[in-house]
Design an enzyme around this catalytic site. Structure first.
Site, PDB file in Angstrom:
ATOM      1  N   HIS A 182      39.301  31.847  45.124  1.00 45.34           N
ATOM      2  CA  HIS A 182      38.548  30.787  44.455  1.00 45.34           C
ATOM      3  C   HIS A 182      39.453  29.575  44.287  1.00 45.34           C
ATOM      4  O   HIS A 182      40.660  29.636  44.534  1.00 45.34           O
ATOM      5  CB  HIS A 182      37.972  31.248  43.103  1.00 45.34           C
ATOM      6  CG  HIS A 182      38.977  31.505  42.037  1.00 45.34           C
ATOM      7  ND1 HIS A 182      38.686  31.407  40.701  1.00 45.34           N
ATOM      8  CD2 HIS A 182      40.282  31.875  42.070  1.00 45.34           C
ATOM      9  CE1 HIS A 182      39.750  31.702  39.977  1.00 45.34           C
ATOM     10  NE2 HIS A 182      40.739  31.986  40.791  1.00 45.34           N
TER      11      HIS A 182
ATOM     12  N   CYS B 221      45.883  26.875  40.223  1.00 42.85           N
ATOM     13  CA  CYS B 221      44.506  27.286  40.531  1.00 42.85           C
ATOM     14  C   CYS B 221      43.724  26.175  41.237  1.00 42.85           C
ATOM     15  O   CYS B 221      42.643  26.424  41.760  1.00 42.85           O
ATOM     16  CB  CYS B 221      43.780  27.710  39.264  1.00 42.85           C
ATOM     17  SG  CYS B 221      44.463  29.196  38.519  1.00 42.85           S
TER      18      CYS B 221
ATOM     19  N   HIS C 262      43.144  30.071  46.208  1.00 40.92           N
ATOM     20  CA  HIS C 262      44.094  31.157  46.031  1.00 40.92           C
ATOM     21  C   HIS C 262      43.293  32.425  45.745  1.00 40.92           C
ATOM     22  O   HIS C 262      42.095  32.361  45.493  1.00 40.92           O
ATOM     23  CB  HIS C 262      45.067  30.851  44.884  1.00 40.92           C
ATOM     24  CG  HIS C 262      44.403  30.784  43.545  1.00 40.92           C
ATOM     25  ND1 HIS C 262      43.654  29.708  43.142  1.00 40.92           N
ATOM     26  CD2 HIS C 262      44.358  31.684  42.541  1.00 40.92           C
ATOM     27  CE1 HIS C 262      43.182  29.943  41.938  1.00 40.92           C
ATOM     28  NE2 HIS C 262      43.590  31.141  41.542  1.00 40.92           N
TER      29      HIS C 262
ATOM     30  N   HIS D  97      42.906  36.668  44.169  1.00 38.16           N
ATOM     31  CA  HIS D  97      43.241  37.664  43.152  1.00 38.16           C
ATOM     32  C   HIS D  97      42.733  39.028  43.594  1.00 38.16           C
ATOM     33  O   HIS D  97      41.748  39.129  44.332  1.00 38.16           O
ATOM     34  CB  HIS D  97      42.569  37.334  41.810  1.00 38.16           C
ATOM     35  CG  HIS D  97      43.021  36.068  41.194  1.00 38.16           C
ATOM     36  ND1 HIS D  97      44.238  35.940  40.558  1.00 38.16           N
ATOM     37  CD2 HIS D  97      42.422  34.854  41.111  1.00 38.16           C
ATOM     38  CE1 HIS D  97      44.355  34.707  40.100  1.00 38.16           C
ATOM     39  NE2 HIS D  97      43.270  34.024  40.424  1.00 38.16           N
TER      40      HIS D  97
ATOM     41  N   ASP E 288      33.523  40.961  47.284  1.00 40.09           N
ATOM     42  CA  ASP E 288      34.762  41.467  47.873  1.00 40.09           C
ATOM     43  C   ASP E 288      35.112  40.712  49.153  1.00 40.09           C
ATOM     44  O   ASP E 288      34.285  40.585  50.059  1.00 40.09           O
ATOM     45  CB  ASP E 288      34.644  42.962  48.164  1.00 40.09           C
ATOM     46  CG  ASP E 288      35.988  43.599  48.486  1.00 40.09           C
ATOM     47  OD1 ASP E 288      37.016  43.168  47.921  1.00 40.09           O
ATOM     48  OD2 ASP E 288      36.010  44.544  49.302  1.00 40.09           O
ATOM     49  N   HIS E 289      36.340  40.206  49.192  1.00 39.87           N
ATOM     50  CA  HIS E 289      36.861  39.420  50.314  1.00 39.87           C
ATOM     51  C   HIS E 289      35.997  38.193  50.601  1.00 39.87           C
ATOM     52  O   HIS E 289      35.776  37.826  51.751  1.00 39.87           O
ATOM     53  CB  HIS E 289      37.039  40.305  51.556  1.00 39.87           C
ATOM     54  CG  HIS E 289      38.180  41.249  51.401  1.00 39.87           C
ATOM     55  ND1 HIS E 289      38.036  42.477  50.790  1.00 39.87           N
ATOM     56  CD2 HIS E 289      39.484  41.136  51.727  1.00 39.87           C
ATOM     57  CE1 HIS E 289      39.212  43.088  50.770  1.00 39.87           C
ATOM     58  NE2 HIS E 289      40.115  42.296  51.321  1.00 39.87           N
TER      59      HIS E 289
ATOM     60  N   GLU F  14      41.714  39.502  35.930  1.00 42.92           N
ATOM     61  CA  GLU F  14      42.067  38.644  37.054  1.00 42.92           C
ATOM     62  C   GLU F  14      43.521  38.851  37.475  1.00 42.92           C
ATOM     63  O   GLU F  14      43.842  38.847  38.659  1.00 42.92           O
ATOM     64  CB  GLU F  14      41.831  37.182  36.662  1.00 42.92           C
ATOM     65  CG  GLU F  14      42.138  36.196  37.762  1.00 42.92           C
ATOM     66  CD  GLU F  14      41.934  34.767  37.314  1.00 42.92           C
ATOM     67  OE1 GLU F  14      40.963  34.156  37.787  1.00 42.92           O
ATOM     68  OE2 GLU F  14      42.741  34.268  36.504  1.00 42.92           O
TER      69      GLU F  14
END
Length: 138
Positions: free
Chosen positions: A16, A35, A41, A43, A81-82, A128
């Site tokens: 995100h 961020c 970036h 997580h 996811d991904h 996170e």
């Protein structure tokens, strides 16, 4: 009534970017720090879903945790996811994907499904980083 709380943990990886379009790059960096990286970036998130209710007298289960896992995976994990949370996730469309907003979005995805079961959604926790998480109680 004896109220029981059980929690299922799942995980996903996503990227995100925290960035306000109408702000300068300097202002974004001042407020959001790393961020606001222009390329985003990522997580490795942990999501904890806690439900509550009265266990079945026969099975002793509130709800089979395999069922809870399936619901979390179908309504949340498969969508995030991904993925890029800013661009790829319909339930986060036009929302700044902070931990606070993402955990609320996950709650909104899960609540209707949990209402179909013999339980209530109590809390969703989204971790996170090792040090940062948000909890949402609806």
């Amino acid at each position: 009534m004896r109220m029981i709380y059980i929690t299922r943990k799942e995980h996903f990886s996503a990227s995100h970017k925290l960035h306000m379009e109408d702000w300068s790059d300097e202002r974004n960096e001042e407020v959001f720090g790393k961020c606001s990286n222009p390329n985003g970036h990522g997580h490795n998130y942990q999501v904890y879903v806690t439900i509550k209710g009265e266990p079945d007298k026969g099975t002793g289960f509130l709800v089979n945790l395999k069922t809870i896992s399936s619901i979390i995976n179908e309504y949340v994990i498969e969508h995030v996811d991904h993925k890029n949370l800013n661009e790829d996730v319909d339930f986060l469309r036009d929302i700044m994907p902070t931990t606070e907003n993402v955990v609320k979005g996950i709650w909104e995805q899960l609540q209707p499904e949990m209402n179909k079961l013999n339980c209530s959604l109590h809390c969703v926790k989204l971790q996170e980083t090792e040090n940062n998480y948000a909890e949402y109680y609806g």
